[in-house]
Enzyme design. Structure first.
Site, PDB file in Angstrom:
ATOM      1  N   LYS A 145      17.087  -4.199  37.912  1.00 30.12           N
ATOM      2  CA  LYS A 145      16.712  -3.238  38.968  1.00 30.12           C
ATOM      3  C   LYS A 145      16.510  -3.957  40.302  1.00 30.12           C
ATOM      4  CE  LYS A 145      16.830   0.688  36.789  1.00 30.12           C
ATOM      5  NZ  LYS A 145      18.043   1.505  36.989  1.00 30.12           N
ATOM      6  N   TYR A 148      15.151  -5.591  32.399  1.00 24.45           N
ATOM      7  CA  TYR A 148      15.242  -4.374  33.224  1.00 24.45           C
ATOM      8  C   TYR A 148      14.808  -4.658  34.661  1.00 24.45           C
ATOM      9  CZ  TYR A 148      14.337   0.630  34.266  1.00 24.45           C
ATOM     10  OH  TYR A 148      14.309   1.904  34.796  1.00 24.45           O
ATOM     11  N   ALA A 185      24.356  11.317  33.616  1.00 18.79           N
ATOM     12  CA  ALA A 185      23.965  12.660  34.091  1.00 18.79           C
ATOM     13  C   ALA A 185      23.840  13.689  32.973  1.00 18.79           C
ATOM     14  CB  ALA A 185      24.957  13.138  35.135  1.00 18.79           C
ATOM     15  N   ASP A 242      31.861   5.179  29.380  1.00 22.30           N
ATOM     16  CA  ASP A 242      30.896   4.076  29.322  1.00 22.30           C
ATOM     17  C   ASP A 242      31.045   3.300  30.626  1.00 22.30           C
ATOM     18  OD1 ASP A 242      29.567   1.681  28.982  1.00 22.30           O
ATOM     19  OD2 ASP A 242      30.351   1.304  26.966  1.00 22.30           O
TER      20      ASP A 242
HETATM   21  P1  NAP Z   1      17.478   8.747  30.303  1.00 21.03           P
HETATM   22  O1  NAP Z   1      16.888  10.097  30.118  1.00 21.03           O
HETATM   23  O2  NAP Z   1      17.424   7.770  29.193  1.00 21.03           O
HETATM   24  O3  NAP Z   1      18.990   8.949  30.798  1.00 21.03           O
HETATM   25  C1  NAP Z   1      19.855   7.861  30.977  1.00 21.03           C
HETATM   26  C2  NAP Z   1      21.248   8.324  30.654  1.00 21.03           C
HETATM   27  O4  NAP Z   1      22.145   7.224  30.892  1.00 21.03           O
HETATM   28  C3  NAP Z   1      21.397   8.730  29.190  1.00 21.03           C
HETATM   29  O5  NAP Z   1      22.025   9.983  29.080  1.00 21.03           O
HETATM   30  C4  NAP Z   1      22.245   7.605  28.628  1.00 21.03           C
HETATM   31  O6  NAP Z   1      23.091   7.999  27.574  1.00 21.03           O
HETATM   32  C5  NAP Z   1      23.085   7.232  29.842  1.00 21.03           C
HETATM   33  N1  NAP Z   1      23.738   5.950  29.623  1.00 21.03           N
HETATM   34  C6  NAP Z   1      23.250   4.841  29.003  1.00 21.03           C
HETATM   35  N2  NAP Z   1      24.170   3.887  28.939  1.00 21.03           N
HETATM   36  C7  NAP Z   1      25.284   4.384  29.540  1.00 21.03           C
HETATM   37  C8  NAP Z   1      26.578   3.864  29.762  1.00 21.03           C
HETATM   38  N3  NAP Z   1      26.931   2.628  29.373  1.00 21.03           N
HETATM   39  N4  NAP Z   1      27.497   4.662  30.387  1.00 21.03           N
HETATM   40  C9  NAP Z   1      27.167   5.903  30.781  1.00 21.03           C
HETATM   41  N5  NAP Z   1      25.959   6.444  30.592  1.00 21.03           N
HETATM   42  C10 NAP Z   1      25.024   5.697  29.975  1.00 21.03           C
HETATM   43  O7  NAP Z   1      16.806   8.007  31.551  1.00 21.03           O
HETATM   44  P2  NAP Z   1      16.194   8.533  32.944  1.00 21.03           P
HETATM   45  O8  NAP Z   1      14.743   8.359  32.854  1.00 21.03           O
HETATM   46  O9  NAP Z   1      16.789   9.819  33.340  1.00 21.03           O
HETATM   47  O10 NAP Z   1      16.726   7.357  33.870  1.00 21.03           O
HETATM   48  C11 NAP Z   1      17.804   7.488  34.784  1.00 21.03           C
HETATM   49  C12 NAP Z   1      17.821   6.256  35.676  1.00 21.03           C
HETATM   50  O11 NAP Z   1      16.584   6.165  36.383  1.00 21.03           O
HETATM   51  C13 NAP Z   1      17.982   4.950  34.919  1.00 21.03           C
HETATM   52  O12 NAP Z   1      18.766   4.054  35.672  1.00 21.03           O
HETATM   53  C14 NAP Z   1      16.560   4.433  34.827  1.00 21.03           C
HETATM   54  O13 NAP Z   1      16.531   3.048  34.658  1.00 21.03           O
HETATM   55  C15 NAP Z   1      16.013   4.886  36.156  1.00 21.03           C
HETATM   56  N6  NAP Z   1      14.560   4.994  36.207  1.00 21.03           N
HETATM   57  C16 NAP Z   1      13.861   5.821  35.385  1.00 21.03           C
HETATM   58  C17 NAP Z   1      12.481   5.891  35.467  1.00 21.03           C
HETATM   59  C18 NAP Z   1      11.642   6.793  34.605  1.00 21.03           C
HETATM   60  O14 NAP Z   1      10.396   6.706  34.669  1.00 21.03           O
HETATM   61  N7  NAP Z   1      12.209   7.657  33.797  1.00 21.03           N
HETATM   62  C19 NAP Z   1      11.796   5.094  36.402  1.00 21.03           C
HETATM   63  C20 NAP Z   1      12.537   4.242  37.230  1.00 21.03           C
HETATM   64  C21 NAP Z   1      13.918   4.209  37.129  1.00 21.03           C
HETATM   65  P3  NAP Z   1      22.654   7.767  26.015  1.00 21.03           P
HETATM   66  O15 NAP Z   1      21.416   8.527  25.825  1.00 21.03           O
HETATM   67  O16 NAP Z   1      23.802   8.298  25.254  1.00 21.03           O
HETATM   68  O17 NAP Z   1      22.417   6.293  25.877  1.00 21.03           O
END
Ligand code: NAP
Length: 250
Positions: free
Chosen positions: A155, A151, A11, A60
């Protein structure tokens, strides 16, 4: 919504940050969970500035001890959580023949093991209160996406996890649903554009051209869907996967 305690993972930015802001606006006290506690604090502070209640928890989600400690802090500082959004995620894209074991394991650990550990740690509080809302972040990639064998498997796995927990936890007033976002403009999609060497605006325009509503998604588009699943009104909706992708399918 009466004051509920919500935990949102991943978040500190992107979709998770928008979800945390939305749930706070809906009346939840929110634990902003991510790897970097300082980054979580910025989101928590912005929620508090808007009149909400939030704490920052650096955890984490793939580490069993860290999850136990993080959830214990939430219980102590906010109270027992009744809303959990498993949103933390990473990508390590590559065609299968180039995918390393480390790329595979990291993606499984964050999405699947992380959602399992967080849910296991939180569900007892929900069962005790006979109320809970769990939302898992899947993806349109669950249907298959070139370069994302790890991935896509994670998912799709989350969808099975969601449906199974809906069966197990329903009688305790706990619903479990998943959201499968399409292209959402965040760091994650910026990272993909960079990896394939396409300027982001071009990458975005190419994606929008394939999307029926003719635009890419924003984190708020997902936050609104989470808000519905987390609401008291959604108590008869469980085990569902909602594709939030600007069209009927990915
Ligand atoms: P994002 O901007 O990369 O944010 C993901 C966050 O998760 C980052 O702050 C990251 O921290 C954190 N994270 C990673 N590993 C972690 C861990 N082990 N423990 C706690 N936090 C952790 O991605 P987003 O696009 O907002 O995506 C959020 C979710 O939606 C994800 O599950 C993603 O797969 C899903 N999603 C995204 C999209 C899209 O188009 N953006 C589409 C479908 C699904 P760090 O940066 O420090 O690693």
């Amino acid at each position: 919504m009466n004051t509920r305690i919500a935990v949102v993972t991943g978040a500190a930015r992107g979709i998770g940050a928008a979800v945390a802001q939305q749930l706070a606006a809906d009346g939840c006290a929110v634990a902003v969970v991510d790897l970097d506690e300082a980054a979580c604090l910025l989101v928590a502070e912005s929620i508090e500035k808007s009149g909400g209640r939030a704490i920052a928890v650096g955890t984490d989600v793939s580490d069993e001890e860290a999850v136990a400690a993080g959830v214990a802090r939430v219980v102590q500082e906010l109270g027992p959580p009744t809303v959990l959004v498993n949103n933390a995620g990473v990508i390590r894209d590559n065609l299968l023949f180039r995918m390393t074991v480390a790329d595979w394991d990291l993606v499984m650990d964050v999405h699947l093991r992380g959602s399992f550990l967080m849910t296991r740690a939180v569900q007892g509080h929900m069962i005790e209160r006979k109320f809970g809302r769990i939302v898992n972040m899947s993806s349109t990639s669950a249907l298959g996406n070139r370069g994302q064998a790890n991935y896509a498997a994670a998912k799709a796995g989350l969808q099975g996890f969601t449906k199974t927990l809906a069966l197990e936890l329903g009688k305790f007033g706990v619903t479990v649903n998943a959201i499968a976002p399409g292209f959402i403009e965040t760091e994650m999609t910026h990272e993909t554009a960079e990896r394939i060497g396409v300027p982001f605006e071009e990458f975005k325009a190419g994606a929008a051209a394939q999307i029926p509503v003719a635009r890419v998604g924003q984190p708020e588009d997902i936050a609104h869907a989470v808000s519905f699943f987390a609401s008291e009104a959604a108590g008869f909706v469980s085990g569902q996967v909602l594709y939030v992708a600007g069209g009927p399918k990915a």
